[in-house]
Write a protein that holds these residues in place. Structure first.
Motif, mmCIF file in Angstrom:
data_model
loop_
_atom_site.group_PDB
_atom_site.id
_atom_site.type_symbol
_atom_site.label_atom_id
_atom_site.label_comp_id
_atom_site.label_asym_id
_atom_site.label_seq_id
_atom_site.Cartn_x
_atom_site.Cartn_y
_atom_site.Cartn_z
ATOM 1 N N ASN A 166 5.744 0.454 0.012
ATOM 2 C CA ASN A 166 4.676 -0.515 0.238
ATOM 3 C C ASN A 166 4.273 -1.165 -1.081
ATOM 4 N N GLU A 167 3.253 -2.008 -1.033
ATOM 5 C CA GLU A 167 2.817 -2.762 -2.212
ATOM 6 C C GLU A 167 2.394 -1.847 -3.360
ATOM 7 N N ASN B 96 7.626 -4.602 8.696
ATOM 8 C CA ASN B 96 6.174 -4.447 8.761
ATOM 9 C C ASN B 96 5.728 -3.369 9.735
ATOM 10 N N LYS B 97 6.687 -2.709 10.349
ATOM 11 C CA LYS B 97 6.387 -1.553 11.200
ATOM 12 C C LYS B 97 7.601 -0.649 11.209
ATOM 13 N N SER C 163 10.188 -8.062 9.117
ATOM 14 C CA SER C 163 9.077 -8.979 8.867
ATOM 15 C C SER C 163 9.534 -10.269 8.202
ATOM 16 N N THR D 207 4.190 6.434 12.355
ATOM 17 C CA THR D 207 4.398 4.991 12.325
ATOM 18 C C THR D 207 3.554 4.394 11.207
ATOM 19 N N TYR D 208 4.188 3.550 10.417
ATOM 20 C CA TYR D 208 3.526 2.839 9.319
ATOM 21 C C TYR D 208 3.541 1.354 9.652
ATOM 22 N N GLU D 209 2.388 0.712 9.555
ATOM 23 C CA GLU D 209 2.286 -0.714 9.837
ATOM 24 C C GLU D 209 1.652 -1.421 8.649
ATOM 25 N N GLU D 210 2.497 -1.978 7.809
ATOM 26 C CA GLU D 210 2.090 -2.752 6.638
ATOM 27 C C GLU D 210 3.342 -3.438 6.108
ATOM 28 N N ASP D 211 3.193 -4.340 5.152
ATOM 29 C CA ASP D 211 4.368 -4.960 4.549
ATOM 30 C C ASP D 211 5.083 -3.939 3.690
ATOM 31 N N MET D 212 6.376 -3.775 3.937
ATOM 32 C CA MET D 212 7.194 -2.799 3.217
ATOM 33 C C MET D 212 8.585 -3.369 2.961
#
Length: 139
Positions: A94-95, A45-46, A110, A63-68
């Motif tokens: 990602n989604e 998630n990061k 995550s 930096t990417y912060e999401e569900d991946m």
């Protein structure tokens, strides 16, 4: 982090919240792994990753912060100045199916991470190349 050793292979499970690079380095130092290859999958998630700008001879990261989901994680372990040196690249989706990646700075689990570290007998050092601007494998 939990792991089991099978011959020269370490099968690793990372737990929620653990950071991939730090945990692999911890295992390498504990098990005295000086040369290895790594592959893996999992959920994060990061992630901080980027690319090397050849003209400027510098890394730029985002930096990417999401569900991946980790689409691909690979790289190697070597030595530089007698210390563990990790060089990993990651691709995450990602989604929406957008894929991002590059040289990995850090990635936080995550859900779970499933990695395989394969020890290679021997050692390979690295040294900095002024011409390229990177720490290259030294043979």
């Amino acid at each position: 982090m939990e792991y089991r050793k099978f011959g020269n292979h370490y099968v690793i499970r990372l737990e929620k919240g653990e950071e991939i690079v730090a945990k692999v380095k911890e295992l390498c130092e504990k098990e005295d792994v000086k040369l290895a290859s790594l592959s893996g999958i999992g959920a994060v998630n990061k992630v901080t990753a980027g690319l090397f700008q050849t003209k400027e001879k510098k890394y730029v990261s985002k930096t990417y912060e999401e569900d991946m989901e980790i689409v691909s994680l690979g790289g190697n372990v070597s030595l530089m100045n007698g210390e563990t040196y990790l060089h990993f690249h990651i691709s995450v989706a990602n989604e929406a199916g957008e894929v991002r990646g590059g040289p990995l700075t850090d990635a936080f689990i995550s859900a779970t991470g499933e990695l395989v570290l394969t020890r290679i007998e021997g050692t390979v050092d690295r040294e900095y190349s002024d011409e390229i601007g990177l720490n290259l494998l030294k043979f």
